[in-house]
Design an enzyme around this catalytic site. Sequence first.
Site, PDB file in Angstrom:
ATOM      1  CB  THR A 186      -0.957   0.014   1.214  1.00 39.76           C
ATOM      2  OG1 THR A 186      -0.195   0.036   2.418  1.00 39.76           O
ATOM      3  CG2 THR A 186      -1.885  -1.189   1.205  1.00 39.76           C
ATOM      4  CE  LYS A 223      13.826   4.775  -1.401  1.00 45.67           C
ATOM      5  NZ  LYS A 223      13.881   5.391  -2.731  1.00 45.67           N
ATOM      6  N   GLY A 281      12.257   1.491 -10.798  1.00 46.72           N
ATOM      7  CA  GLY A 281      11.259   1.112 -11.795  1.00 46.72           C
ATOM      8  C   GLY A 281      10.276   0.160 -11.137  1.00 46.72           C
ATOM      9  N   GLY A 336       6.718   5.814 -13.596  1.00 48.17           N
ATOM     10  CA  GLY A 336       6.158   5.155 -12.402  1.00 48.17           C
ATOM     11  C   GLY A 336       7.134   5.099 -11.239  1.00 48.17           C
ATOM     12  CG  ASP A 339      11.849   8.015  -1.513  1.00 44.40           C
ATOM     13  OD1 ASP A 339      10.962   7.198  -1.213  1.00 44.40           O
ATOM     14  OD2 ASP A 339      12.877   7.709  -2.139  1.00 44.40           O
ATOM     15  N   GLY A 345      14.510  -0.373  -3.818  1.00 44.36           N
ATOM     16  CA  GLY A 345      13.971  -1.360  -4.766  1.00 44.36           C
ATOM     17  C   GLY A 345      14.998  -2.427  -5.090  1.00 44.36           C
ATOM     18  CE  LYS A 393       9.653   4.965   0.138  1.00 43.10           C
ATOM     19  NZ  LYS A 393       9.746   4.598  -1.225  1.00 43.10           N
TER      20      LYS A 393
HETATM   21  N1  HSE Z   1      10.356   7.276  -5.560  1.00 46.78           N
HETATM   22  C1  HSE Z   1      11.383   6.305  -5.359  1.00 46.78           C
HETATM   23  C2  HSE Z   1      12.578   6.660  -6.227  1.00 46.78           C
HETATM   24  C3  HSE Z   1      10.886   4.944  -5.759  1.00 46.78           C
HETATM   25  O1  HSE Z   1      12.468   7.575  -7.049  1.00 46.78           O
HETATM   26  O2  HSE Z   1      13.626   6.054  -6.060  1.00 46.78           O
HETATM   27  C4  HSE Z   1      11.058   3.849  -4.795  1.00 46.78           C
HETATM   28  O3  HSE Z   1      11.499   4.114  -3.529  1.00 46.78           O
END
Ligand code: HSE
Length: 341
Positions: free
Chosen positions: A95, A224, A321, A206, A220, A153, A124
């Site tokens: 989700t 991480k 991706g 995407g 983001d 990813g 996350k």
């Molecule tokens: N939005 C993230 C990125 C995708 O651009 O790396 C996955 O964490």
Amino acid sequence: MRLALIGNGGVGKAFIQLLLDKSGLLLKEKMDVQVNYVLDSKGGIYNPAGIDLMRLTEFNHSGLPLSRFSGGGSDQITFNLLLANGGVDVLVELTPSNLLTGEPGITHIESALQMGWHVITGNKGPVMLAWHNLNRIASDKGVRLMVGCTTGGALPAINGGLIDLAGADILSIEGVLNGTTNFILEEMEEDRCTYEEALVKAQQAGIAETNPSQDVEGWDTAAKILILTNILMNESKLLQDVAVKGITALTPQDIREAANNGLKIKLVGRASFQDDQLIISVRPEALPPEHPLSHANGKNKAVRFVTDTLGELMITGGASGTRAAAAAILRDLLFIHRTGR
Ligand code: HSE
């Protein structure tokens, strides 16, 4: 293995496609994978005999809600129904990431672990906010909580750290952890397009978050670096412990000037000790060519660990991706299968 998938966005759909594409591999691994549930916030599909994934992939192209899928679709299929029915071995939780509350992901993951199901997630928020608690529940229940997809990813940052840096003290972590901003910065540096055009391209691919300000304002990356720090350095840091600066204030002139001086601007997340204090930051940095992170190009990412006994290690690549993120979920599924728990 009976699977329930919650979250039917880009990565969820790519995961279903990947299960089909990799059916030969699953056979070779003697993995009998059956997807019994696919849910999103508006309903879902339940088929106790296993959903026809070929038909689901075709249906996913239609843009119709899951409840309209003939062969088990209904708006009455909810997460509570899934918990009441049971009969699942692995929950795949995909989700959208909520970095403030971690919900509904935390509830999904915690409930599934309490049911004695393995959980694989690419979400996350729950991992950043509640890893230690969720992982303790997984451990008490003798199941696995796999989070390899959450920190880049395809980039094997977290699993690489957990498995291959085991036994070492990690002294610092630094990384280019967001494909969207890395792509935007390179597009601008190469003068291929403007900031706005590059962001649209990242959205079309995407890879940008549902709310792309999480990418460009650095949240983001902050999530991480926090996940890596909390898990691999055994910390319990929060977003407010991170000094965060994104790329929105950078001008094309800043990028050009850096390039003229032989430097590349990268959005860097870092956790390192200064005077015995752990400092965590996210900010754009102009890196010289000899800096290892300067070579993560395009949608690729990179992470560099400094350890006490295993030296300095860097992992690079893993372009963002949806298919790559889905492959990171499949990788964790294989890990559960191969390790027998
Ligand atoms: N939005 C993230 C990125 C995708 O651009 O790396 C996955 O964490």
